[in-house]
Design a protein around this motif. Structure first.
Motif, PDB file in Angstrom:
ATOM      1  N   GLU A   1      32.875 -22.648   5.494  1.00  0.00           N
ATOM      2  CA  GLU A   1      32.458 -21.533   4.642  1.00  0.00           C
ATOM      3  C   GLU A   1      30.967 -21.597   4.334  1.00  0.00           C
ATOM      4  N   ARG A   2      30.448 -22.792   4.147  1.00  0.00           N
ATOM      5  CA  ARG A   2      29.042 -22.957   3.779  1.00  0.00           C
ATOM      6  C   ARG A   2      28.193 -23.443   4.943  1.00  0.00           C
ATOM      7  N   GLY A   3      28.816 -23.710   6.089  1.00  0.00           N
ATOM      8  CA  GLY A   3      28.085 -24.132   7.273  1.00  0.00           C
ATOM      9  C   GLY A   3      27.371 -25.448   7.096  1.00  0.00           C
ATOM     10  N   ARG A   4      28.017 -26.405   6.441  1.00  0.00           N
ATOM     11  CA  ARG A   4      27.379 -27.695   6.197  1.00  0.00           C
ATOM     12  C   ARG A   4      28.394 -28.819   6.380  1.00  0.00           C
ATOM     13  N   PHE A   5      27.899 -30.050   6.341  1.00  0.00           N
ATOM     14  CA  PHE A   5      28.717 -31.232   6.575  1.00  0.00           C
ATOM     15  C   PHE A   5      28.708 -32.080   5.307  1.00  0.00           C
ATOM     16  N   VAL A   6      29.878 -32.587   4.946  1.00  0.00           N
ATOM     17  CA  VAL A   6      30.041 -33.332   3.702  1.00  0.00           C
ATOM     18  C   VAL A   6      30.578 -34.726   4.028  1.00  0.00           C
ATOM     19  N   MET A   7      29.871 -35.732   3.577  1.00  0.00           N
ATOM     20  CA  MET A   7      30.264 -37.122   3.791  1.00  0.00           C
ATOM     21  C   MET A   7      30.785 -37.727   2.493  1.00  0.00           C
ATOM     22  N   TRP A   8      31.937 -38.399   2.590  1.00  0.00           N
ATOM     23  CA  TRP A   8      32.475 -39.204   1.505  1.00  0.00           C
ATOM     24  C   TRP A   8      32.474 -40.661   1.952  1.00  0.00           C
ATOM     25  N   CYS A   9      32.078 -41.562   1.060  1.00  0.00           N
ATOM     26  CA  CYS A   9      32.106 -43.004   1.312  1.00  0.00           C
ATOM     27  C   CYS A   9      32.735 -43.704   0.109  1.00  0.00           C
ATOM     28  N   HIS A  10      33.258 -44.887   0.345  1.00  0.00           N
ATOM     29  CA  HIS A  10      33.545 -45.795  -0.765  1.00  0.00           C
ATOM     30  C   HIS A  10      32.213 -46.357  -1.239  1.00  0.00           C
ATOM     31  N   TYR A  11      31.905 -46.132  -2.514  1.00  0.00           N
ATOM     32  CA  TYR A  11      30.673 -46.665  -3.098  1.00  0.00           C
ATOM     33  C   TYR A  11      31.026 -47.722  -4.136  1.00  0.00           C
ATOM     34  N   ASP A  12      30.264 -48.822  -4.116  1.00  0.00           N
ATOM     35  CA  ASP A  12      30.536 -49.871  -5.085  1.00  0.00           C
ATOM     36  C   ASP A  12      29.265 -50.617  -5.449  1.00  0.00           C
ATOM     37  N   THR A  13      29.350 -51.291  -6.589  1.00  0.00           N
ATOM     38  CA  THR A  13      28.311 -52.206  -7.031  1.00  0.00           C
ATOM     39  C   THR A  13      28.494 -53.537  -6.308  1.00  0.00           C
ATOM     40  N   PRO A  14      27.489 -54.420  -6.325  1.00  0.00           N
ATOM     41  CA  PRO A  14      27.582 -55.663  -5.548  1.00  0.00           C
ATOM     42  C   PRO A  14      28.783 -56.541  -5.889  1.00  0.00           C
ATOM     43  N   ASP A  15      29.333 -56.393  -7.106  1.00  0.00           N
ATOM     44  CA  ASP A  15      30.500 -57.184  -7.499  1.00  0.00           C
ATOM     45  C   ASP A  15      31.827 -56.465  -7.216  1.00  0.00           C
ATOM     46  N   TYR A  16      31.765 -55.298  -6.592  1.00  0.00           N
ATOM     47  CA  TYR A  16      32.950 -54.501  -6.247  1.00  0.00           C
ATOM     48  C   TYR A  16      33.753 -54.069  -7.484  1.00  0.00           C
ATOM     49  N   LYS A  17      33.101 -53.914  -8.623  1.00  0.00           N
ATOM     50  CA  LYS A  17      33.837 -53.552  -9.837  1.00  0.00           C
ATOM     51  C   LYS A  17      33.779 -52.060 -10.161  1.00  0.00           C
ATOM     52  N   TYR A  18      32.854 -51.318  -9.536  1.00  0.00           N
ATOM     53  CA  TYR A  18      32.786 -49.877  -9.844  1.00  0.00           C
ATOM     54  C   TYR A  18      33.921 -49.116  -9.165  1.00  0.00           C
ATOM     55  N   ALA A  19      34.097 -49.323  -7.858  1.00  0.00           N
ATOM     56  CA  ALA A  19      35.224 -48.730  -7.112  1.00  0.00           C
ATOM     57  C   ALA A  19      35.242 -47.205  -7.234  1.00  0.00           C
ATOM     58  N   GLY A  20      34.251 -46.563  -6.602  1.00  0.00           N
ATOM     59  CA  GLY A  20      34.189 -45.113  -6.639  1.00  0.00           C
ATOM     60  C   GLY A  20      33.821 -44.539  -5.290  1.00  0.00           C
ATOM     61  N   ASN A  21      33.295 -43.325  -5.321  1.00  0.00           N
ATOM     62  CA  ASN A  21      32.906 -42.632  -4.090  1.00  0.00           C
ATOM     63  C   ASN A  21      31.495 -42.084  -4.207  1.00  0.00           C
ATOM     64  N   LEU A  22      30.835 -42.030  -3.070  1.00  0.00           N
ATOM     65  CA  LEU A  22      29.547 -41.359  -2.931  1.00  0.00           C
ATOM     66  C   LEU A  22      29.759 -40.122  -2.072  1.00  0.00           C
TER      67      LEU A  22
END
Length: 306
Positions: free
Chosen positions: A100-121
């Motif tokens: 619909e918007r003619g673009r590309f969307v990337m999702w990644c697992h994002y974390d802090t160095p201690d792996y305690k955030y556990a989210g997405n970028l």
């Protein structure tokens, strides 16, 4: 010619650095995205064995056999939010095309160095080879997100992510612009400790192939099936066969790639203390009625692609 289970090289003989990734078919080209691990391991201040964050690589191919390095498409330099640093964890990139918007969307697992955030970028680009600009970092619907993938089911798109300290797999619906979550989520495999999720649909069945949670040690994959994407999913069996089935051929699932009606399982063969030499496999998935079987083949795709 690259060989399953081994490090792969591109069209100029350099090691392919596309770990934990996926392959997107757009137009007449295949785009392989993955983590660039192309430097030596070190132990960070948290005691985690890792490599510095280099970025997410993209490789292109017209035929899935010969790969050309198109560059690093997400890095500190493409992050106007200044979230990413050399110490950041940015893993398992998956890219969607927003028609619909003619673009590309990337999702990644994002974390802090201690792996305690556990989210997405979440990052977007106008072209499949980027550059991807970071839009936000989030925890989907307030839930943890560790190993993850994405799946488009008709008009709906879902982030599928390990959560609750890897105890539960969630199917979280994305907003129409593919950059956030709507608030809807559904649980699967509660207290089963599954990670490295992959999802595909064939005939009347939705299938998942997941890994157990044993750190860097390979374990037997399990597949599940249901007539519904995110309900009544039931773990069935290990689809791998042969002498190394109990270790998923010493690999871990990262994505299921559809090509001309045939499905292929992409595996990472992690080398914990030498990540840049981690290998890859792409194996054909055989569907027998409602059951899956994934035999080992030395040749990627099991031979010539039909």
């Amino acid at each position: 010619m690259n060989t399953n289970g081994q490090p792969w090289t591109d069209d100029v003989g350099d090691l392919i650095q596309a770990h934990g990734g996926m392959i997107l078919h757009h137009g007449n080209t295949y785009y392989w995205y993955g983590e660039n691990k192309g430097v030596d391991n070190y132990r960070n201040a948290e005691g985690v064995n890792m490599v510095p964050f280099i970025g997410i690589s993209c490789y292109t191919s017209p035929d899935l056999l010969t790969w050309h390095h198109a560059g690093i498409v997400l890095s500190e330099a493409t992050d106007p939010t200044n979230t990413l640093t050399k110490e950041s964890i940015c893993e398992r990139p998956k890219v969607l095309y927003d028609a619909e918007r003619g673009r590309f969307v990337m999702w990644c697992h994002y974390d802090t160095p201690d792996y305690k955030y556990a989210g997405n970028l979440v990052a977007i680009a106008d072209n499949p080879t980027g550059l991807f600009q970071v839009q936000r970092v989030l925890r989907p619907n307030g839930k943890e997100s560790r190993d993850m993938t994405v799946y488009q089911d008709g008009e709906h798109t879902y982030l599928i992510h390990s959560s609750d300290m890897n105890k539960t797999l969630y199917f979280s619906e994305m907003t129409p612009d593919l950059t956030d979550c709507t608030g809807f989520n559904a649980k699967a495999f509660v207290d089963q400790e599954r990670e490295a999720p992959t999802v595909f649909h064939d005939g009347d069945w939705y299938y998942t192939i997941t890994s157990g949670c044993t750190g860097w040690k390979p374990n037997p994959a399990l597949f599940s099936r249901s007539h519904f994407l995110f309900s009544n999913q039931k773990l069935i069996d290990n689809p791998c066969v042969g002498s190394r089935a109990r270790t998923t051929y010493d690999g871990q699932p990262t994505y299921v790639l559809p090509v001309n009606g045939q499905y292929y399982l992409m595996l990472d063969h992690w080398q914990r203390f030498d990540l840049k030499h981690s290998g890859y496999s792409i194996l054909p998935i055989e569907i027998h009625g409602r059951d899956l079987e994934i035999p080992w083949t030395d040749t990627p795709f099991g031979g010539p692609i039909q």
